[in-house]
Scaffold this motif. Structure first.
Motif, mmCIF file in Angstrom:
data_model
loop_
_atom_site.group_PDB
_atom_site.id
_atom_site.type_symbol
_atom_site.label_atom_id
_atom_site.label_comp_id
_atom_site.label_asym_id
_atom_site.label_seq_id
_atom_site.Cartn_x
_atom_site.Cartn_y
_atom_site.Cartn_z
ATOM 1 N N PHE B 200 0.852 -1.184 0.000
ATOM 2 C CA PHE B 200 0.000 0.000 0.000
ATOM 3 C C PHE B 200 0.892 1.239 0.000
ATOM 4 O O PHE B 200 1.632 1.473 0.963
ATOM 5 N N LEU B 201 0.829 2.001 -1.086
ATOM 6 C CA LEU B 201 1.611 3.238 -1.162
ATOM 7 C C LEU B 201 0.682 4.441 -1.125
ATOM 8 O O LEU B 201 -0.287 4.519 -1.883
ATOM 9 N N LEU B 202 1.000 5.366 -0.228
ATOM 10 C CA LEU B 202 0.364 6.679 -0.246
ATOM 11 C C LEU B 202 1.376 7.574 -0.946
ATOM 12 O O LEU B 202 2.481 7.787 -0.440
ATOM 13 N N SER B 203 1.012 8.051 -2.133
ATOM 14 C CA SER B 203 1.994 8.751 -2.954
ATOM 15 C C SER B 203 1.592 10.209 -3.138
ATOM 16 O O SER B 203 0.464 10.496 -3.531
ATOM 17 N N ILE B 204 2.497 11.109 -2.824
ATOM 18 C CA ILE B 204 2.175 12.539 -2.918
ATOM 19 C C ILE B 204 3.016 13.215 -4.000
ATOM 20 O O ILE B 204 4.148 12.841 -4.255
ATOM 21 N N GLY B 205 2.400 14.233 -4.641
ATOM 22 C CA GLY B 205 3.065 14.946 -5.731
ATOM 23 C C GLY B 205 3.130 16.435 -5.471
ATOM 24 O O GLY B 205 2.851 16.904 -4.361
ATOM 25 N N ARG B 206 3.471 17.167 -6.512
ATOM 26 C CA ARG B 206 3.667 18.608 -6.394
ATOM 27 C C ARG B 206 2.410 19.330 -5.892
ATOM 28 O O ARG B 206 2.498 20.438 -5.376
ATOM 29 N N GLY B 207 1.265 18.669 -6.032
ATOM 30 C CA GLY B 207 0.015 19.252 -5.543
ATOM 31 C C GLY B 207 0.025 19.565 -4.055
ATOM 32 O O GLY B 207 -0.788 20.365 -3.588
ATOM 33 N N ILE B 208 0.930 18.982 -3.276
ATOM 34 C CA ILE B 208 0.960 19.293 -1.844
ATOM 35 C C ILE B 208 1.531 20.689 -1.579
ATOM 36 O O ILE B 208 1.414 21.211 -0.475
ATOM 37 N N GLY B 209 2.170 21.263 -2.595
ATOM 38 C CA GLY B 209 2.538 22.687 -2.495
ATOM 39 C C GLY B 209 3.871 22.993 -1.841
ATOM 40 O O GLY B 209 4.788 23.453 -2.504
ATOM 41 N N THR B 210 3.971 22.736 -0.551
ATOM 42 C CA THR B 210 5.208 23.144 0.142
ATOM 43 C C THR B 210 5.745 22.019 1.024
ATOM 44 O O THR B 210 5.028 21.091 1.400
ATOM 45 N N ARG B 211 7.011 22.172 1.348
ATOM 46 C CA ARG B 211 7.713 21.209 2.185
ATOM 47 C C ARG B 211 7.047 21.038 3.550
ATOM 48 O O ARG B 211 7.041 19.948 4.122
ATOM 49 N N GLU B 212 6.494 22.138 4.053
ATOM 50 C CA GLU B 212 5.891 22.130 5.401
ATOM 51 C C GLU B 212 4.727 21.155 5.499
ATOM 52 O O GLU B 212 4.333 20.749 6.587
ATOM 53 N N GLU B 213 4.158 20.767 4.368
ATOM 54 C CA GLU B 213 3.007 19.857 4.387
ATOM 55 C C GLU B 213 3.416 18.395 4.556
ATOM 56 O O GLU B 213 2.576 17.551 4.840
ATOM 57 N N ILE B 214 4.700 18.099 4.335
ATOM 58 C CA ILE B 214 5.103 16.691 4.309
ATOM 59 C C ILE B 214 4.800 15.929 5.610
ATOM 60 O O ILE B 214 4.258 14.820 5.552
ATOM 61 N N PRO B 215 5.098 16.503 6.777
ATOM 62 C CA PRO B 215 4.848 15.736 8.015
ATOM 63 C C PRO B 215 3.420 15.219 8.141
ATOM 64 O O PRO B 215 3.199 14.104 8.618
ATOM 65 N N ARG B 216 2.450 16.004 7.679
ATOM 66 C CA ARG B 216 1.070 15.530 7.836
ATOM 67 C C ARG B 216 0.802 14.282 6.987
ATOM 68 O O ARG B 216 -0.015 13.432 7.346
ATOM 69 N N PHE B 217 1.505 14.177 5.837
ATOM 70 C CA PHE B 217 1.312 12.983 5.010
ATOM 71 C C PHE B 217 2.112 11.797 5.550
ATOM 72 O O PHE B 217 1.705 10.658 5.409
ATOM 73 N N GLU B 218 3.229 12.106 6.184
ATOM 74 C CA GLU B 218 3.969 11.033 6.866
ATOM 75 C C GLU B 218 3.096 10.450 7.975
ATOM 76 O O GLU B 218 2.990 9.229 8.129
ATOM 77 N N ALA B 219 2.445 11.347 8.696
ATOM 78 C CA ALA B 219 1.572 10.900 9.789
ATOM 79 C C ALA B 219 0.385 10.116 9.233
ATOM 80 O O ALA B 219 0.017 9.056 9.755
ATOM 81 N N LEU B 220 -0.184 10.622 8.145
ATOM 82 C CA LEU B 220 -1.344 9.944 7.553
ATOM 83 C C LEU B 220 -0.955 8.547 7.059
ATOM 84 O O LEU B 220 -1.688 7.572 7.277
ATOM 85 N N ALA B 221 0.200 8.455 6.407
ATOM 86 C CA ALA B 221 0.661 7.146 5.922
ATOM 87 C C ALA B 221 0.787 6.187 7.097
ATOM 88 O O ALA B 221 0.367 5.025 7.022
ATOM 89 N N GLY B 222 1.339 6.677 8.216
ATOM 90 C CA GLY B 222 1.486 5.858 9.415
ATOM 91 C C GLY B 222 0.140 5.344 9.911
ATOM 92 O O GLY B 222 -0.036 4.152 10.158
ATOM 93 N N LYS B 223 -0.818 6.245 9.974
ATOM 94 C CA LYS B 223 -2.157 5.859 10.458
ATOM 95 C C LYS B 223 -2.816 4.833 9.552
ATOM 96 O O LYS B 223 -3.494 3.917 10.006
ATOM 97 N N MET B 224 -2.634 5.023 8.232
ATOM 98 C CA MET B 224 -3.318 4.148 7.276
ATOM 99 C C MET B 224 -2.569 2.841 7.047
ATOM 100 O O MET B 224 -3.073 1.952 6.351
ATOM 101 N N GLY B 225 -1.383 2.732 7.603
ATOM 102 C CA GLY B 225 -0.581 1.523 7.374
ATOM 103 C C GLY B 225 0.020 1.512 5.975
ATOM 104 O O GLY B 225 0.254 0.456 5.396
ATOM 105 N N ALA B 226 0.248 2.698 5.427
ATOM 106 C CA ALA B 226 0.813 2.803 4.077
ATOM 107 C C ALA B 226 2.262 3.242 4.148
ATOM 108 O O ALA B 226 2.715 3.758 5.165
#
Ligand SMILES: Cc1cc2nc3c(=O)[nH]c(=O)nc-3n(C[C@H](O)[C@H](O)[C@H](O)COP(=O)(O)OP(=O)(O)OC[C@H]3O[C@@H](n4cnc5c(N)ncnc54)[C@H](O)[C@@H]3O)c2cc1C
Ligand SMILES: Nc1ncnc2c1ncn2[C@@H]1O[C@H](COP(=O)(O)O)[C@@H](O)[C@H]1O
Lengths: 254, 314
Positions: B200-226
């Protein structure tokens, strides 16, 4: 030291797409334009090569396009390029052979030490114009370059060519040469407001090239591809979409 | 017009998959099909190249072990002169980009790159390629061209297989000293994660906008088991390491679920997604190319979906 950089003012489509009446291209009224991402990196790399050599020399930017393409040239002038040339073409073409040929006519008299292009134009994704141009200039070339070390004394450049999977092929090339620059090589500078204003006053020389004499392909028609069968769009708001995604994930991972 | 010439691609002594895809495309255009293999010891490749659809293997001995664009260009030009093929097929690969367009420019051939479909019409060959961020497809043809050189998209044809019984011809070509010389290959640094093993890959692209957004997707991947993966611009910007990059110049992945947030679906990104997993794409642009390959799609803001997912998987 003279470095020529070829830049394209690329089209960016919105979510409404309309074609010209002959259906051979997208109607210009339905897209925006911007400096090609790869070419911004090429322009930046040219400026850095010059800086590393102590700032001596000239960086010249060249484009093939209509009057609106001046915006892309101005952007590069604002970044620090010295001079700009726009080659007007009597037709809109994507063809890398035709564009490469038109570029070569303007570049030959300049006798550059290096020519930088982008790996690809984001709107045509051909990865071909630089290599076609190199042939018309009868120069060596290196495609997909992620690092350049230029040695003005020996007139050689050591390039890191990025292959599939991120494998690097280290290549030594005699210059003058055409190098196709890959993103990630640098972070293009943002020109200051002042530099942008100043660049608007710099002159862009205009030359014209006859299109059609040299070509690779002919576009018969363009169209929006049909969505594949079996694809499903999830309706509703973000909460509904999230719920469906959670269901699908659970089902597929079970 | 006289048959189709395919140029074999190899790296570190192994033929690359695209070679067999080119053979399949050549068989579709119509034979006879000749495959050229340029190497220090081309005989190492002839057995593997003896697949169904290949009529002839032409071996050309070269000095360098690995690819050099001047060598390939001169050999292919000599072969075109010698054989007069109607079609020449190369992969739309980094190596191909270094010489294919030059051969076409020099010899005045019909030419198109990133071709992913071919059809034969009464009045010649019709090639399909994409434009404008892959939102638009085009049919291109080559009126008045006696010969056409095409660079085909890797992965677009199923590779040729089954044993064949081609004749093997040795051709010697005198080449001038290469102006761009191969020195060495350097492997990318080993990564801290292996996204190729993830289901299961949670894959993010340029649509996330800025570097500051990355931690929230790291956290989300953790929660989802991705496992978190990314598109190239996030690696170019230095936000993530190449080990997490999916695509042609990154990793090839085969997850059961690929959830893409804010990824447009560029051909080089899609090149890294293999297998028959389920692609779910979230993108605010209804015409984004990723919807052309996704099993499920949603035209909504990725941040709103991410927030709702974070609540569901809390
Ligand atoms: C030789 C070569 C090799 C390459 N190798 C790779 C590779 O290995 N991997 C790779 O990924 N790329 C690779 N590329 C680059 C590729 O061509 C594209 O530039 C890249 O994939 C684009 O990444 P992206 O989709 O994240 O960005 P973009 O194309 O900029 O797309 C961003 C998307 O986000 C959407 N979006 C924006 N805001 C939101 C929001 N709030 N909510 C939802 N959606 C939003 C936009 O509509 C857009 O579709 C390679 C290119 C070359 C030339
Ligand atoms: N119209 C143009 N004007 C100037 N340079 C161009 C033009 N089209 C393509 N190029 C250059 O060629 C590179 C590759 O483009 P392409 O072969 O179309 O993918 C671009 O990154 C530019 O550097």
């Amino acid at each position: 030291m003279k470095i020529v950089v070829c830049v394209k003012h690329v089209a960016v489509l919105g979510d409404e797409i309309r074609f010209t009446t002959d259906e051979r291209d997208v109607d210009e009224d339905y897209y925006d334009r911007t400096l090609n991402e790869w070419d911004a990196c090429a322009a930046e790399e040219a400026l850095r090569i010059r800086e590393r050599l102590g700032g001596e020399g000239e960086v010249l930017v060249v484009t093939v396009g209509g009057p609106s393409a001046d915006v892309a040239l101005q952007r590069c002038l604002a970044m620090g390029a010295d001079r700009a040339v726009r080659i007007s073409f009597d037709q809109t073409v994507h063809d890398p052979i035709a564009i490469g040929h038109a570029l070569s006519e303007a570049i030959v008299p300049e006798q550059p030490d290096l020519v930088l292009v982008g790996v690809q134009s984001s709107d045509s994704v051909q990865g071909s114009t630089g290599t076609a141009l190199a042939q018309f200039l009868d120069l060596p070339r290196v495609a997909v370059v992620k690092k350049v070390e230029y040695d003005h004394a020996t007139r050689r450049a050591t390039c890191h060519r990025e292959l599939e999977g991120g494998l690097v092929d280290v290549v030594e090339v005699d210059t003058p040469a055409v190098l196709a620059i890959q993103t990630g090589i640098n972070e293009p500078r943002y020109p200051t407001f002042r530099a942008i204003k100043d660049a608007e006053r710099k002159e862009i020389s205009l030359v014209s090239a006859a299109g059609g004499a040299v070509s690779g392909y002919h576009v018969r028609r363009m169209f929006v591809p049909p969505k594949p069968e079996g694809a499903e769009m999830l309706d509703g708001g973000p909460a509904d979409v999230a719920r469906r995604i959670a269901e699908i994930v659970k089902e597929r991972l079970a | 017009m006289n048959g189709t010439l395919v140029v074999a691609e190899h790296l570190r002594g192994e033929l690359r998959d695209v070679t067999f895809e080119l053979v399949a495309a050549a068989a579709e255009i119509g034979g006879p099909v000749s495959v050229a293999v340029i190497a220090r010891d081309p005989s190492l490749f002839t057995d593997a190249l003896s697949v169904e659809g290949v009529d002839e293997i032409v071996t050309v001995q070269a000095e360098a072990e690995e690819f050099e664009n001047d060598v390939y260009q001169q050999v292919i030009e000599a072969l075109i002169e010698d054989r007069g093929p109607g079609f020449v097929l190369l992969g739309f690969t980094v190596n191909g980009m270094g010489y294919g367009p030059a051969v076409a420019a020099k010899l005045g051939l019909g030419f198109a790159s990133d071709v992913f479909r071919l059809s034969r019409e009464e009045d010649g060959l019709l090639a399909r390629r994409a434009f404008y961020g892959a939102k638009v497809h085009a049919e291109v043809d080559f009126p008045g061209k006696e010969r056409v050189l095409l660079m085909l998209r890797p992965g677009a044809w199923a590779p040729a297989e089954g044993r064949g019984d081609p004749t093997i011809t040795d051709l010697s070509v005198q080449v001038t000293a290469p102006r761009a010389r191969h020195l060495k290959l350097v492997d990318p640094p080993a990564g801290d994660v292996d996204i190729t093993a993830a289901d299961f890959l949670l894959s993010i692209g340029r649509g996330i906008g800025t570097r500051e957004e990355i931690p929230r997707f790291e956290a989300l991947a953790g929660k989802m088991g991705a496992t978190l993966s990314v598109s190239r611009p996030l690696v170019d910007a230095g936000w993530m390491t190449n080990a997490r990059q999916v695509g042609q110049s990154g990793k090839t992945v085969r997850p059961k679920v690929y959830l893409a947030l804010g990824i447009s679906g560029a051909v080089q990104h899609l090149a890294g997604i293999k297998g028959d997993g389920t692609i779910i794409a979230v993108n605010t642009d209804p015409e984004a190319a990723i919807f052309g390959v996704a099993r499920y799609g949603a035209v909504v803001d990725l941040f709103e979906v991410a927030e709702a997912l974070a609540e569901l998987f809390a």
